[in-house]
Design a protein around this motif. Structure first.
Motif, short mmCIF file in Angstrom:
data_model
loop_
_atom_site.label_atom_id
_atom_site.label_comp_id
_atom_site.label_asym_id
_atom_site.label_seq_id
_atom_site.Cartn_x
_atom_site.Cartn_y
_atom_site.Cartn_z
N SER A 11 -5.42 39.44 -30.35
CA SER A 11 -4.55 38.82 -31.35
C SER A 11 -5.02 37.43 -31.77
O SER A 11 -5.02 36.50 -30.96
N PRO A 12 -5.36 37.24 -33.05
CA PRO A 12 -5.69 35.89 -33.51
C PRO A 12 -4.48 34.97 -33.47
O PRO A 12 -4.62 33.76 -33.35
N ALA A 79 -16.26 42.33 -35.05
CA ALA A 79 -15.42 43.39 -35.61
C ALA A 79 -14.00 43.21 -35.10
O ALA A 79 -13.78 42.72 -33.99
N HIS A 80 -13.05 43.59 -35.94
CA HIS A 80 -11.64 43.47 -35.55
C HIS A 80 -10.83 44.51 -36.32
O HIS A 80 -11.03 44.67 -37.52
N GLY A 112 -16.67 33.25 -31.98
CA GLY A 112 -16.84 34.48 -32.74
C GLY A 112 -17.70 35.51 -32.05
O GLY A 112 -18.39 36.30 -32.69
N ARG A 113 -17.64 35.56 -30.73
CA ARG A 113 -18.47 36.50 -29.97
C ARG A 113 -17.68 37.78 -29.64
O ARG A 113 -16.46 37.76 -29.61
N ALA A 114 -18.41 38.83 -29.37
CA ALA A 114 -17.78 40.10 -29.01
C ALA A 114 -17.13 39.99 -27.63
O ALA A 114 -17.67 39.35 -26.72
N GLY A 115 -15.98 40.64 -27.49
CA GLY A 115 -15.28 40.64 -26.21
C GLY A 115 -14.86 42.03 -25.81
O GLY A 115 -13.88 42.21 -25.10
N ASP A 116 -15.64 43.03 -26.26
CA ASP A 116 -15.21 44.42 -26.11
C ASP A 116 -15.97 45.21 -25.06
O ASP A 116 -15.79 46.42 -24.94
N SER A 117 -16.82 44.56 -24.28
CA SER A 117 -17.58 45.29 -23.26
C SER A 117 -18.03 44.35 -22.16
O SER A 117 -18.09 43.12 -22.35
N ALA A 118 -18.37 44.93 -21.02
CA ALA A 118 -18.89 44.14 -19.91
C ALA A 118 -20.18 43.44 -20.31
O ALA A 118 -20.41 42.28 -19.97
N GLU A 119 -21.01 44.15 -21.08
CA GLU A 119 -22.30 43.58 -21.48
C GLU A 119 -22.08 42.36 -22.38
O GLU A 119 -22.74 41.33 -22.21
N ALA A 120 -21.15 42.47 -23.32
CA ALA A 120 -20.91 41.37 -24.25
C ALA A 120 -20.35 40.15 -23.53
O ALA A 120 -20.64 39.01 -23.89
#
Length: 209
Positions: A11-12, A79-80, A112-120
């Motif tokens: 949520s922004p 992406a969002h 603005g970084r990805a937060g959708d995976s362990a790798e990210a």
């Protein structure tokens, strides 16, 4: 007074609210409770703001404007909406502390970084002292805590994020923060005559869904 903040990194509006909650947490104990917003949507049969095209466009523009007005850094992730489970579990693995919440929010919404995976999230996890993020977010205890947080939110009647719960009184959204502070200062506000009147109004019509 018990103060709990329910939020999801997706949520922004939670990012916009966070500086105020962080300031509140600097003056008194606040329990930071990450939850899965999508679970609430499913439970209440709602669509998220990003699932209605015109609402999605307006919401994103509004968030940008609100951040500019507050002079708060804002950079949308790649992406969002995105899957926030990894970020939520990382938060819990890091103790759901102010520092952990701050770092994850800043990673996703300021940088603005990805937060959708362990790798990210691996570089951030390392800075939080978690070398094996994959193992940390797969930990059954972490998963159980996220589920417990969601169950607690439902038990309190939470219907959206971000929400401040003040002894069970719910204040939804960044724009309700001043209302929450007013209640903290004067809990009798909740029981004022007009407040009682509006919550006892009968419903004249109800939609058939």
């Amino acid at each position: 007074m018990s103060i709990v903040w329910y939020f999801d990194f997706i949520s922004p509006f939670a990012w916009l609210h966070w500086p105020k909650v962080k300031a509140l947490a600097a003056s008194q104990p606040v329990t930071l409770r990450p939850i899965v917003f999508a679970g609430l949507l499913d439970h209440y049969g709602h669509k998220g703001p990003a699932e209605i095209p015109s609402k999605r466009e307006f919401s994103y523009r509004y968030v940008v404007w609100r951040a500019q007005q507050a002079r708060q850094p804002l950079r949308f992730p790649p992406a969002h909406p995105f899957n926030p489970i990894a970020a939520l579990r990382l938060c819990i693995a890091a103790g759901s502390s102010v520092a952990a919440v701050d770092a994850i929010f800043e990673w996703i919404w300021a940088q603005g970084r990805a937060g959708d995976s362990a790798e990210a999230l691996a570089p951030l996890a390392a800075r939080l002292g978690i070398a094996d993020i994959a193992g940390a977010i797969a930990d059954p205890a972490v998963k159980a805590q996220l589920k417990a947080n969601y169950d607690a939110a439902l038990a309190e009647g939470v219907f959206g994020v971000p929400t401040l719960s003040l002894d069970g009184r719910l204040f939804w959204g960044d724009d309700a923060h001043a209302f929450a502070l007013a209640y903290l200062d004067n809990p009798a506000l909740w029981d004022a005559p007009e407040m009682q009147h509006v919550v006892s109004l009968p419903m004249a019509v109800a939609r058939r869904i």
